[in-house]
Write an enzyme that holds these catalytic residues in place. Structure first.
Site, PDB file in Angstrom:
ATOM      1  N   HIS A  21      15.983 -29.918  -2.369  1.00  0.00           N
ATOM      2  CA  HIS A  21      14.679 -29.116  -2.236  1.00  0.00           C
ATOM      3  C   HIS A  21      14.930 -27.649  -2.740  1.00  0.00           C
ATOM      4  CE1 HIS A  21      10.893 -28.091  -0.098  1.00  0.00           C
ATOM      5  NE2 HIS A  21      11.474 -26.770  -0.019  1.00  0.00           N
ATOM      6  N   GLU A  22      16.135 -26.901  -2.211  1.00  0.00           N
ATOM      7  CA  GLU A  22      16.298 -25.618  -2.557  1.00  0.00           C
ATOM      8  C   GLU A  22      16.534 -25.507  -4.134  1.00  0.00           C
ATOM      9  OE1 GLU A  22      15.558 -23.339  -0.711  1.00  0.00           O
ATOM     10  OE2 GLU A  22      15.086 -24.331   1.019  1.00  0.00           O
ATOM     11  N   HIS A  25      13.330 -24.845  -5.957  1.00  0.00           N
ATOM     12  CA  HIS A  25      13.086 -23.148  -6.030  1.00  0.00           C
ATOM     13  C   HIS A  25      14.012 -22.672  -7.036  1.00  0.00           C
ATOM     14  CE1 HIS A  25      10.453 -24.263  -2.954  1.00  0.00           C
ATOM     15  NE2 HIS A  25      11.110 -24.270  -1.937  1.00  0.00           N
TER      16      HIS A  25
END
Length: 352
Positions: A21-22, A25
């Site tokens: 997920h990170e 980003h």
């Protein structure tokens, strides 16, 4: 020993999901030349860190999250590469990238599991056989292509069982008594069958009885494109299951007992581990999609809420007042933490 293995597997699974997920980003921020100050896996005190270029990479003590700290994300900055200095559409992509990566991981795992199945065939949505023509209610027929079950759109054979379960979300109705609506394509026309009883009671030679589905579906030849299609629709089913579960919870169709947190997930991981790597990967795909959907909710502390705030800025050509924005994020964060604590306590009580 089993408990320790379960804890380690759960921590590892969540660490991978959070990292992915990170990473979404992080990669999009780097792509748009946004200055990234830190990429952290975990929360709390740092266990260790190292620097590469302008970014610090760290591992923290608590495996309950992670973050990408971008210049000017939560504070004012004059740096032209600061997050808030970027065009709105770029910031929206950066915020949405974490959700996209979770969905992409779910898709990759689901497709891999379909490809790895020890069979040359996949499950279709076309009825090949009806077990008993003596069952009550409307009956399916050989050749019927199932379009929906209980209003739940059917894209693949795996959707059928969930569609049937939607008829009785509480699971309190005896299978043999369960009735639901099927929409099928029959002889080229769409036909609605109002009172289908999907299950039939079968009596074996030893006089034991079993309630089982009253129909079989045709096998579909496993090809490269069939695997991709089934993997895609499996992922779509995960998304729909998560969304429908949230709706059921909001409207009261299911009770608060249906909520589960990390402790509950750990229990499920322990059970899944008994059935091998495929079960664990299936669970990982489901949780990854679940995390993606949950992060997309329009709650200010989550990615979806950030996107809503950015959409407001894009529409009205000015950002929301910073004090109001920070207050919304802080309040929603506190409420989320309180919900997490409540769910954790509920899970602990259920164990004992």
């Amino acid at each position: 020993m089993d408990t320790l293995v379960t804890v380690l597997l759960t921590v590892l699974m969540f660490s991978v999901l959070i990292f992915i997920h990170e990473l979404g980003h992080f990669l999009t921020a780097k792509l748009f030349k946004v200055k990234v100050n830190e990429f952290s896996l975990g929360m709390g005190p740092r266990l260790f860190k190292f620097g590469k270029g302008e970014t610090t990479y760290s591992l923290r003590a608590l495996p309950i999250g992670g973050f990408v700290s971008m210049e000017g994300e939560d504070e004012d900055s004059d740096d032209p590469r600061a997050f808030r200095k970027q065009k709105v559409w770029k910031r929206i992509i950066i915020c949405a990238a974490g959700v996209f990566m979770n969905l992409l991981l779910g898709l990759a795992i689901a497709t891999s599991l379909v490809a790895a199945e020890n069979s040359d065939y996949l499950v279709s949505t076309t009825v090949s056989q009806v077990v008993s023509q003596e069952a009550e209610g409307d009956l399916l027929q050989k050749g019927d292509k199932i379009v929906s079950v209980a209003g739940y759109k059917i894209f693949s054979g795996e959707d059928i069982s969930f569609g049937v379960s939607r008829s009785d979300p509480t699971g309190k109705t005896e299978l043999i008594e369960l009735e639901t609506e099927f929409v099928v394509i029959r002889d080229g026309k769409e036909v609605t069958l109002k009172n289908v009883r999907p299950f039939v009671r079968v009596t074996y030679e030893d006089e034991t009885q079993e309630d089982r589905l009253n129909f079989y579906v045709e096998p579909e030849k496993k090809t490269f494109f069939a695997v991709l299609r089934h993997g895609f629709f499996e992922t779509v089913s995960y998304v729909r299951t998560t969304v429908l579960g949230l709706i059921d919870l909001i409207v009261g169709r299911v009770g608060i007992d249906a909520l589960g947190g990390v402790i509950k997930v750990g229990q499920v991981v322990g059970e899944a581990s008994k059935y091998g790597i495929s079960s664990l990967l299936y669970l990982m795909a489901l949780i990854s999609v679940n995390l993606g959907v949950m992060n997309f909710l329009p709650i200010p502390a989550l990615d979806g809420g950030r996107i809503v705030l950015l959409a407001y800025e894009g529409i009205f050509r000015k950002p929301l007042n910073s004090k109001v924005e920070y207050a919304l994020i802080a309040v929603s964060m506190i409420l989320l933490y309180l919900l997490m604590i409540f769910v954790a306590v509920k899970d602990i009580i259920s164990i004992f």
